[in-house]
Design a protein around this motif. Structure first.
Motif, PDB file in Angstrom:
ATOM      1  N   GLY A  68       0.661  -1.197  -0.055  1.00 29.49           N
ATOM      2  CA  GLY A  68       0.006   0.080   0.128  1.00 29.49           C
ATOM      3  C   GLY A  68       0.727   1.375  -0.105  1.00 29.49           C
ATOM      4  O   GLY A  68       2.008   1.254  -0.084  1.00 29.49           O
ATOM      5  N   GLU A  69       0.255   2.333   0.240  1.00 23.74           N
ATOM      6  CA  GLU A  69       0.846   3.695   0.156  1.00 23.74           C
ATOM      7  C   GLU A  69       1.752   3.968  -1.059  1.00 23.74           C
ATOM      8  O   GLU A  69       2.555   4.690  -0.849  1.00 23.74           O
ATOM      9  CB  GLU A  69       1.951   3.771   1.515  1.00 23.74           C
ATOM     10  N   GLY A  70       1.262   3.385  -1.899  1.00 21.59           N
ATOM     11  CA  GLY A  70       1.942   3.869  -3.329  1.00 21.59           C
ATOM     12  C   GLY A  70       3.131   2.737  -3.402  1.00 21.59           C
ATOM     13  O   GLY A  70       3.796   3.010  -4.549  1.00 21.59           O
ATOM     14  N   TYR A  71       3.440   2.143  -2.703  1.00 25.03           N
ATOM     15  CA  TYR A  71       4.638   1.170  -2.672  1.00 25.03           C
ATOM     16  C   TYR A  71       4.246  -0.011  -3.893  1.00 25.03           C
ATOM     17  O   TYR A  71       3.230  -0.457  -3.920  1.00 25.03           O
ATOM     18  CB  TYR A  71       5.160   0.513  -1.619  1.00 25.03           C
ATOM     19  N   THR A  72       5.214  -0.537  -4.683  1.00 24.07           N
ATOM     20  CA  THR A  72       4.911  -1.696  -5.540  1.00 24.07           C
ATOM     21  C   THR A  72       5.581  -2.807  -4.890  1.00 24.07           C
ATOM     22  O   THR A  72       6.449  -3.546  -5.840  1.00 24.07           O
ATOM     23  CB  THR A  72       5.510  -1.280  -6.982  1.00 24.07           C
ATOM     24  N   GLN A  73       5.024  -3.018  -3.716  1.00 23.17           N
ATOM     25  CA  GLN A  73       5.723  -4.275  -3.061  1.00 23.17           C
ATOM     26  C   GLN A  73       4.455  -5.020  -2.498  1.00 23.17           C
ATOM     27  O   GLN A  73       3.609  -4.851  -2.109  1.00 23.17           O
ATOM     28  CB  GLN A  73       6.645  -3.940  -1.817  1.00 23.17           C
ATOM     29  N   TRP A  74       4.154  -6.441  -3.197  1.00 20.32           N
ATOM     30  CA  TRP A  74       3.239  -7.295  -3.020  1.00 20.32           C
ATOM     31  C   TRP A  74       3.540  -8.619  -3.040  1.00 20.32           C
ATOM     32  O   TRP A  74       4.635  -8.838  -3.824  1.00 20.32           O
ATOM     33  CB  TRP A  74       1.930  -7.031  -3.375  1.00 20.32           C
ATOM     34  N   VAL A  75       3.191  -9.596  -2.300  1.00 21.43           N
ATOM     35  CA  VAL A  75       3.265 -11.304  -2.693  1.00 21.43           C
ATOM     36  C   VAL A  75       2.392 -11.356  -3.743  1.00 21.43           C
ATOM     37  O   VAL A  75       0.981 -11.171  -3.626  1.00 21.43           O
ATOM     38  CB  VAL A  75       3.079 -11.847  -1.297  1.00 21.43           C
ATOM     39  N   THR A  76       2.878 -12.147  -4.719  1.00 17.47           N
ATOM     40  CA  THR A  76       2.129 -12.716  -5.831  1.00 17.47           C
ATOM     41  C   THR A  76       1.965 -14.046  -5.711  1.00 17.47           C
ATOM     42  O   THR A  76       1.047 -14.690  -6.677  1.00 17.47           O
ATOM     43  CB  THR A  76       3.131 -12.476  -7.202  1.00 17.47           C
ATOM     44  N   GLU A  77       2.565 -14.918  -4.940  1.00 19.17           N
ATOM     45  CA  GLU A  77       2.255 -16.195  -4.684  1.00 19.17           C
ATOM     46  C   GLU A  77       2.674 -16.769  -3.348  1.00 19.17           C
ATOM     47  O   GLU A  77       3.733 -16.443  -2.881  1.00 19.17           O
ATOM     48  CB  GLU A  77       3.028 -17.158  -5.756  1.00 19.17           C
ATOM     49  N   PHE A  78       1.777 -17.682  -2.838  1.00 18.86           N
ATOM     50  CA  PHE A  78       2.040 -18.159  -1.327  1.00 18.86           C
ATOM     51  C   PHE A  78       1.384 -19.593  -1.094  1.00 18.86           C
ATOM     52  O   PHE A  78       0.694 -20.148  -1.825  1.00 18.86           O
ATOM     53  CB  PHE A  78       1.640 -17.260  -0.476  1.00 18.86           C
ATOM     54  N   LYS A  79       2.182 -20.341  -0.234  1.00 18.02           N
ATOM     55  CA  LYS A  79       1.512 -21.402   0.400  1.00 18.02           C
ATOM     56  C   LYS A  79       1.014 -20.982   1.971  1.00 18.02           C
ATOM     57  O   LYS A  79       1.317 -20.011   2.444  1.00 18.02           O
ATOM     58  CB  LYS A  79       2.978 -22.524   0.542  1.00 18.02           C
ATOM     59  N   VAL A  80       0.280 -22.001   2.334  1.00 16.32           N
ATOM     60  CA  VAL A  80      -0.177 -21.922   3.612  1.00 16.32           C
ATOM     61  C   VAL A  80       0.041 -23.258   4.434  1.00 16.32           C
ATOM     62  O   VAL A  80      -0.193 -24.413   3.956  1.00 16.32           O
ATOM     63  CB  VAL A  80      -1.648 -21.302   3.696  1.00 16.32           C
ATOM     64  N   ALA A  81       0.231 -22.892   5.890  1.00 14.39           N
ATOM     65  CA  ALA A  81       0.432 -24.227   6.503  1.00 14.39           C
ATOM     66  C   ALA A  81      -0.383 -24.005   7.927  1.00 14.39           C
ATOM     67  O   ALA A  81      -0.601 -22.895   8.140  1.00 14.39           O
ATOM     68  CB  ALA A  81       1.875 -24.602   6.721  1.00 14.39           C
ATOM     69  N   GLU A  88       4.659 -28.515  14.704  1.00 21.31           N
ATOM     70  CA  GLU A  88       4.597 -29.405  13.679  1.00 21.31           C
ATOM     71  C   GLU A  88       3.293 -28.531  12.746  1.00 21.31           C
ATOM     72  O   GLU A  88       2.464 -28.283  13.316  1.00 21.31           O
ATOM     73  CB  GLU A  88       4.311 -30.834  13.995  1.00 21.31           C
ATOM     74  N   TRP A  89       3.951 -28.622  11.260  1.00 22.66           N
ATOM     75  CA  TRP A  89       2.981 -28.073  10.612  1.00 22.66           C
ATOM     76  C   TRP A  89       2.328 -28.885   9.517  1.00 22.66           C
ATOM     77  O   TRP A  89       3.061 -30.023   8.967  1.00 22.66           O
ATOM     78  CB  TRP A  89       3.773 -26.723   9.672  1.00 22.66           C
ATOM     79  N   THR A  90       1.293 -28.744   9.033  1.00 21.89           N
ATOM     80  CA  THR A  90       0.574 -29.342   7.903  1.00 21.89           C
ATOM     81  C   THR A  90       0.172 -28.391   6.688  1.00 21.89           C
ATOM     82  O   THR A  90      -0.459 -27.062   7.009  1.00 21.89           O
ATOM     83  CB  THR A  90      -0.954 -29.970   8.301  1.00 21.89           C
ATOM     84  N   ASP A  91       0.617 -28.600   5.533  1.00 24.77           N
ATOM     85  CA  ASP A  91       0.624 -27.708   4.306  1.00 24.77           C
ATOM     86  C   ASP A  91      -1.115 -27.942   4.033  1.00 24.77           C
ATOM     87  O   ASP A  91      -1.572 -28.999   3.897  1.00 24.77           O
ATOM     88  CB  ASP A  91       1.435 -28.321   3.233  1.00 24.77           C
TER      89      ASP A  91
END
Length: 150
Positions: A68-81, A88-91
């Motif tokens: 935000g705030e005019g910045y060109t920074q963002w996540v374009t792809e992600f995974k979740v666990a 201990e994590w589960t995808d």
């Protein structure tokens, strides 16, 4: 998270860009006006941000937003666990798959993008693992679901 029911101490991350207060995990709340969570660039090749929801809840998805705030920074792809204990994590996967599902998302710093998971699950911890981003790995997010009446 946005409404403050999740405490600042419950939001943690793998690193913080420039160790700056502007990029702390607490800045990952949706619609934060002064910053966003950003990882520490090349020194953190496998970034993550997570939230301790305080109890087991049903989780159905997330809403993501860039810096935000005019910045060109963002996540374009992600995974979740997700996890019951934060150790201990589960995808999150597509039904019948053992490969972590990658969710394609934001294309700017301000738009809310809603991601619904292939199936609801119960967990206390949710971790977002960005795999691609524009300029810097920066994001804000909200968890979708409901609390359990135990």
């Amino acid at each position: 998270m946005e409404d403050g029911r999740i405490s600042d101490a419950s939001i943690t991350a793998s690193s913080v860009l420039f160790n700056s207060a502007k990029y702390l995990p607490t800045r990952a709340r949706l619609e934060t006006l002064a910053g966003a969570w950003c990882n520490n660039g090349s020194s953190d090749a496998n970034p993550w941000i997570q939230v301790d929801l305080g109890s087991h809840v049903t989780i159905t998805g997330v809403i993501t937003q860039g810096h935000g705030e005019g910045y060109t920074q963002w996540v374009t792809e992600f995974k979740v666990a997700y996890s019951d204990d934060g150790q201990e994590w589960t995808d999150v996967t597509d039904d019948g798959s053992s490969t972590p599902k990658k969710f394609p998302r934001n294309s700017d710093g301000d738009t809310h993008v809603t991601t619904t998971f292939p199936g609801a699950f119960q967990a206390r911890f949710l971790r977002i693992l960005p795999t691609q981003w524009n300029v810097y790995c920066c994001m804000r997010f909200e968890v979708l679901g409901c609390t359990n009446n135990e």
